[in-house]
Scaffold this motif. Structure first.
Motif, PDB file in Angstrom:
ATOM      1  N   ASP A  40     -33.863  -9.620  23.450  1.00  0.00           N
ATOM      2  CA  ASP A  40     -32.443  -9.868  23.706  1.00  0.00           C
ATOM      3  C   ASP A  40     -32.034  -9.486  25.132  1.00  0.00           C
ATOM      4  OD1 ASP A  40     -30.242 -11.049  22.613  1.00  0.00           O
ATOM      5  OD2 ASP A  40     -29.354  -9.194  21.888  1.00  0.00           O
ATOM      6  N   ASP A  41     -32.928  -8.812  25.862  1.00  0.00           N
ATOM      7  CA  ASP A  41     -32.638  -8.425  27.249  1.00  0.00           C
ATOM      8  C   ASP A  41     -33.139  -9.453  28.260  1.00  0.00           C
ATOM      9  OD1 ASP A  41     -31.542  -5.949  26.443  1.00  0.00           O
ATOM     10  OD2 ASP A  41     -33.558  -5.119  26.225  1.00  0.00           O
ATOM     11  N   ILE A  42     -33.909 -10.428  27.802  1.00  0.00           N
ATOM     12  CA  ILE A  42     -34.462 -11.429  28.718  1.00  0.00           C
ATOM     13  C   ILE A  42     -33.325 -12.280  29.295  1.00  0.00           C
ATOM     14  CG2 ILE A  42     -36.000 -13.417  28.921  1.00  0.00           C
ATOM     15  CD1 ILE A  42     -37.629 -12.277  26.624  1.00  0.00           C
ATOM     16  N   LYS A  43     -33.368 -12.519  30.569  1.00  0.00           N
ATOM     17  CA  LYS A  43     -32.339 -13.332  31.217  1.00  0.00           C
ATOM     18  C   LYS A  43     -32.375 -14.739  30.632  1.00  0.00           C
ATOM     19  CE  LYS A  43     -30.663 -14.799  35.774  1.00  0.00           C
ATOM     20  NZ  LYS A  43     -29.310 -14.260  35.540  1.00  0.00           N
ATOM     21  N   SER A 180     -40.983   2.312 -24.616  1.00  0.00           N
ATOM     22  CA  SER A 180     -40.577   1.494 -23.476  1.00  0.00           C
ATOM     23  C   SER A 180     -40.046   2.399 -22.383  1.00  0.00           C
ATOM     24  CB  SER A 180     -39.493   0.484 -23.874  1.00  0.00           C
ATOM     25  OG  SER A 180     -39.974  -0.407 -24.861  1.00  0.00           O
ATOM     26  N   GLN A 181     -40.276   2.012 -21.167  1.00  0.00           N
ATOM     27  CA  GLN A 181     -39.793   2.788 -20.032  1.00  0.00           C
ATOM     28  C   GLN A 181     -39.191   1.843 -18.995  1.00  0.00           C
ATOM     29  OE1 GLN A 181     -42.806   4.804 -17.740  1.00  0.00           O
ATOM     30  NE2 GLN A 181     -41.346   6.184 -16.762  1.00  0.00           N
ATOM     31  N   PHE A 182     -38.021   2.175 -18.492  1.00  0.00           N
ATOM     32  CA  PHE A 182     -37.369   1.383 -17.460  1.00  0.00           C
ATOM     33  C   PHE A 182     -37.342   2.201 -16.171  1.00  0.00           C
ATOM     34  CE2 PHE A 182     -35.943  -0.454 -21.382  1.00  0.00           C
ATOM     35  CZ  PHE A 182     -35.845  -1.807 -21.119  1.00  0.00           C
ATOM     36  N   VAL A 183     -37.877   1.616 -15.109  1.00  0.00           N
ATOM     37  CA  VAL A 183     -37.942   2.290 -13.817  1.00  0.00           C
ATOM     38  C   VAL A 183     -37.024   1.563 -12.844  1.00  0.00           C
ATOM     39  CG1 VAL A 183     -39.443   3.017 -11.923  1.00  0.00           C
ATOM     40  CG2 VAL A 183     -40.308   2.993 -14.278  1.00  0.00           C
ATOM     41  N   GLY A 184     -36.097   2.280 -12.254  1.00  0.00           N
ATOM     42  CA  GLY A 184     -35.123   1.652 -11.361  1.00  0.00           C
ATOM     43  C   GLY A 184     -35.610   1.456  -9.946  1.00  0.00           C
ATOM     44  N   GLY A 185     -36.737   2.048  -9.614  1.00  0.00           N
ATOM     45  CA  GLY A 185     -37.235   1.930  -8.244  1.00  0.00           C
ATOM     46  C   GLY A 185     -37.663   0.516  -7.913  1.00  0.00           C
ATOM     47  N   GLN A 186     -37.489   0.128  -6.669  1.00  0.00           N
ATOM     48  CA  GLN A 186     -37.901  -1.194  -6.221  1.00  0.00           C
ATOM     49  C   GLN A 186     -38.196  -1.150  -4.730  1.00  0.00           C
ATOM     50  OE1 GLN A 186     -34.633  -3.798  -7.050  1.00  0.00           O
ATOM     51  NE2 GLN A 186     -33.304  -2.926  -5.509  1.00  0.00           N
ATOM     52  N   GLU A 187     -38.903  -2.166  -4.249  1.00  0.00           N
ATOM     53  CA  GLU A 187     -39.194  -2.220  -2.827  1.00  0.00           C
ATOM     54  C   GLU A 187     -37.901  -2.506  -2.070  1.00  0.00           C
ATOM     55  OE1 GLU A 187     -42.385  -4.328   0.205  1.00  0.00           O
ATOM     56  OE2 GLU A 187     -42.237  -4.992  -1.862  1.00  0.00           O
ATOM     57  N   HIS A 188     -37.700  -1.758  -1.000  1.00  0.00           N
ATOM     58  CA  HIS A 188     -36.444  -1.886  -0.274  1.00  0.00           C
ATOM     59  C   HIS A 188     -36.364  -3.222   0.458  1.00  0.00           C
ATOM     60  CE1 HIS A 188     -39.246  -0.092   2.660  1.00  0.00           C
ATOM     61  NE2 HIS A 188     -38.604  -0.821   3.533  1.00  0.00           N
ATOM     62  N   PHE A 189     -35.145  -3.601   0.774  1.00  0.00           N
ATOM     63  CA  PHE A 189     -34.889  -4.851   1.489  1.00  0.00           C
ATOM     64  C   PHE A 189     -34.859  -4.555   2.981  1.00  0.00           C
ATOM     65  CE2 PHE A 189     -32.113  -8.268   3.099  1.00  0.00           C
ATOM     66  CZ  PHE A 189     -32.772  -9.364   2.565  1.00  0.00           C
ATOM     67  N   TYR A 190     -35.521  -5.394   3.758  1.00  0.00           N
ATOM     68  CA  TYR A 190     -35.651  -5.119   5.191  1.00  0.00           C
ATOM     69  C   TYR A 190     -34.403  -5.578   5.935  1.00  0.00           C
ATOM     70  CZ  TYR A 190     -40.288  -4.908   3.299  1.00  0.00           C
ATOM     71  OH  TYR A 190     -41.364  -4.617   2.510  1.00  0.00           O
ATOM     72  N   LEU A 191     -33.736  -4.635   6.562  1.00  0.00           N
ATOM     73  CA  LEU A 191     -32.452  -4.915   7.199  1.00  0.00           C
ATOM     74  C   LEU A 191     -32.545  -4.887   8.710  1.00  0.00           C
ATOM     75  CD1 LEU A 191     -30.130  -2.795   4.865  1.00  0.00           C
ATOM     76  CD2 LEU A 191     -30.563  -5.249   4.795  1.00  0.00           C
ATOM     77  N   GLU A 192     -33.740  -4.986   9.242  1.00  0.00           N
ATOM     78  CA  GLU A 192     -33.881  -4.931  10.692  1.00  0.00           C
ATOM     79  C   GLU A 192     -33.409  -6.227  11.345  1.00  0.00           C
ATOM     80  OE1 GLU A 192     -37.370  -4.140  14.024  1.00  0.00           O
ATOM     81  OE2 GLU A 192     -37.809  -4.127  11.898  1.00  0.00           O
ATOM     82  N   GLY A 193     -32.639  -6.082  12.387  1.00  0.00           N
ATOM     83  CA  GLY A 193     -32.169  -7.261  13.105  1.00  0.00           C
ATOM     84  C   GLY A 193     -33.294  -7.971  13.833  1.00  0.00           C
ATOM     85  N   GLN A 194     -33.153  -9.266  13.986  1.00  0.00           N
ATOM     86  CA  GLN A 194     -34.183 -10.071  14.635  1.00  0.00           C
ATOM     87  C   GLN A 194     -33.557 -10.964  15.695  1.00  0.00           C
ATOM     88  OE1 GLN A 194     -37.747 -10.090  13.805  1.00  0.00           O
ATOM     89  NE2 GLN A 194     -36.960  -8.178  13.010  1.00  0.00           N
ATOM     90  N   VAL A 195     -34.339 -11.297  16.695  1.00  0.00           N
ATOM     91  CA  VAL A 195     -33.893 -12.259  17.706  1.00  0.00           C
ATOM     92  C   VAL A 195     -35.130 -12.979  18.242  1.00  0.00           C
ATOM     93  CG1 VAL A 195     -34.020 -10.608  19.604  1.00  0.00           C
ATOM     94  CG2 VAL A 195     -32.509 -12.579  19.788  1.00  0.00           C
ATOM     95  N   SER A 196     -34.982 -14.245  18.548  1.00  0.00           N
ATOM     96  CA  SER A 196     -36.066 -15.029  19.136  1.00  0.00           C
ATOM     97  C   SER A 196     -35.473 -16.005  20.146  1.00  0.00           C
ATOM     98  CB  SER A 196     -36.839 -15.819  18.067  1.00  0.00           C
ATOM     99  OG  SER A 196     -37.486 -14.956  17.159  1.00  0.00           O
ATOM    100  N   MET A 197     -36.300 -16.403  21.101  1.00  0.00           N
ATOM    101  CA  MET A 197     -35.903 -17.434  22.053  1.00  0.00           C
ATOM    102  C   MET A 197     -37.090 -18.364  22.249  1.00  0.00           C
ATOM    103  SD  MET A 197     -34.293 -17.135  25.910  1.00  0.00           S
ATOM    104  CE  MET A 197     -35.750 -16.409  26.673  1.00  0.00           C
ATOM    105  N   ALA A 198     -36.854 -19.645  22.104  1.00  0.00           N
ATOM    106  CA  ALA A 198     -37.923 -20.641  22.202  1.00  0.00           C
ATOM    107  C   ALA A 198     -37.674 -21.565  23.391  1.00  0.00           C
ATOM    108  CB  ALA A 198     -38.010 -21.459  20.918  1.00  0.00           C
ATOM    109  N   GLN A 199     -38.728 -21.836  24.158  1.00  0.00           N
ATOM    110  CA  GLN A 199     -38.641 -22.720  25.310  1.00  0.00           C
ATOM    111  C   GLN A 199     -39.679 -23.835  25.176  1.00  0.00           C
ATOM    112  OE1 GLN A 199     -39.338 -19.953  28.542  1.00  0.00           O
ATOM    113  NE2 GLN A 199     -37.157 -19.736  28.940  1.00  0.00           N
TER     114      GLN A 199
END
Length: 249
Positions: A40-43, A180-199
């Motif tokens: 995101d810093d690229i001119k 029976s057993q119920f487990v509430g744990g789950q794989e977290h959701f990835y919230l990292e921001g992304q940016v790309s520039m294509a030429q």
């Protein structure tokens, strides 16, 4: 425990460095000083277009009509792309198929990408995607995992690891404990921001700057979507940023 002294270039032993001593990360100085350049810093080059994606606002259903006339006529809009405009692969599942680039006739989840807009500014692109008129035949999403299992509606085919015959063993056992057993744990959701520039390149290829942690996977998917050889796609990752979890896929 003492660590072994590293060897110097001349084959001898250099200064002894004990384990546990604080040492700066190779990129620490640039990162903490703010001098490190990310994508995101690229001119920005001249005439750069900014992309925004139109998203579904239902979780499950059939798309009856996608009216993008107002989107195309919005200020600053240069191009509007739908699934029919993709020249190559439309499924970008990196490991298993089932991840459509854009929605076709069916909506599989809330916020699924419907179309893409390229405009002269980022704000114009974001405003334009809101002008789309979409008609759905909304269906009830299946959110109960027990019902999904009973109806055999799996995300991926089940995988079993077996040795012996467990069913016969349980049938012959004098005592059987069932619960029976119920487990509430789950794989977290990835919230990292992304940016790309294509030429676009002069040989019909593409040069992509991306914050992805998997440049070769980006190269493969871009080539497949554009229906061009992998050799015509170059991907550069400036810095990884704050990757976490299973971001590599």
């Amino acid at each position: 425990m003492r660590s072994l002294p590293p060897l110097a270039a001349n084959g001898g032993a250099s200064e002894t460095r004990s384990a546990g001593q604080a040492r700066p990360h190779d990129s620490a100085e640039l990162h903490v000083s703010g001098a490190a350049r990310y994508v995101d810093d690229i001119k920005e080059p001249r005439e750069l277009l900014h992309a925004a994606v139109g998203l579904t606002d239902i979780a499950c259903g059939v798309i009856h009509k996608l009216d993008l006339e107002a989107v195309r006529n919005a200020p600053g809009v240069v191009a509007v792309l739908t699934l029919d405009d993709v020249p190559g692969h439309t499924d970008i599942g990196p490991v298993f198929p089932g991840d459509p680039l854009l929605a076709g006739e069916r909506v599989k989840y809330h916020g699924q990408a419907l179309f893409a807009v390229a405009a002269q500014t980022q704000l114009q692109a974001r405003r334009a995607v809101r002008l789309a008129k979409v008609e759905y035949a909304e269906e009830q999403p299946l959110l109960d995992p027990l019902r999904a299992k009973a109806e055999e509606r799996f995300v991926r085919p089940p995988h079993f690891m077996r040795r012996g015959d467990a069913e016969d063993g349980l049938a012959a056992a004098p005592y059987v404990l069932q619960a029976s057993q119920f487990v509430g744990g789950q794989e977290h959701f990835y919230l990292e921001g992304q940016v790309s520039m294509a030429q676009p390149t002069d040989d019909g290829g593409m040069f992509v700057f991306t914050s992805s942690q998997h440049p070769s996977e980006v190269q493969k998917l871009v080539a497949e979507v554009l229906a061009i050889p992998l050799a015509k796609v170059t991907v550069e990752v400036r810095r990884m940023g704050g990757g976490f979890g299973g971001k590599e896929t």
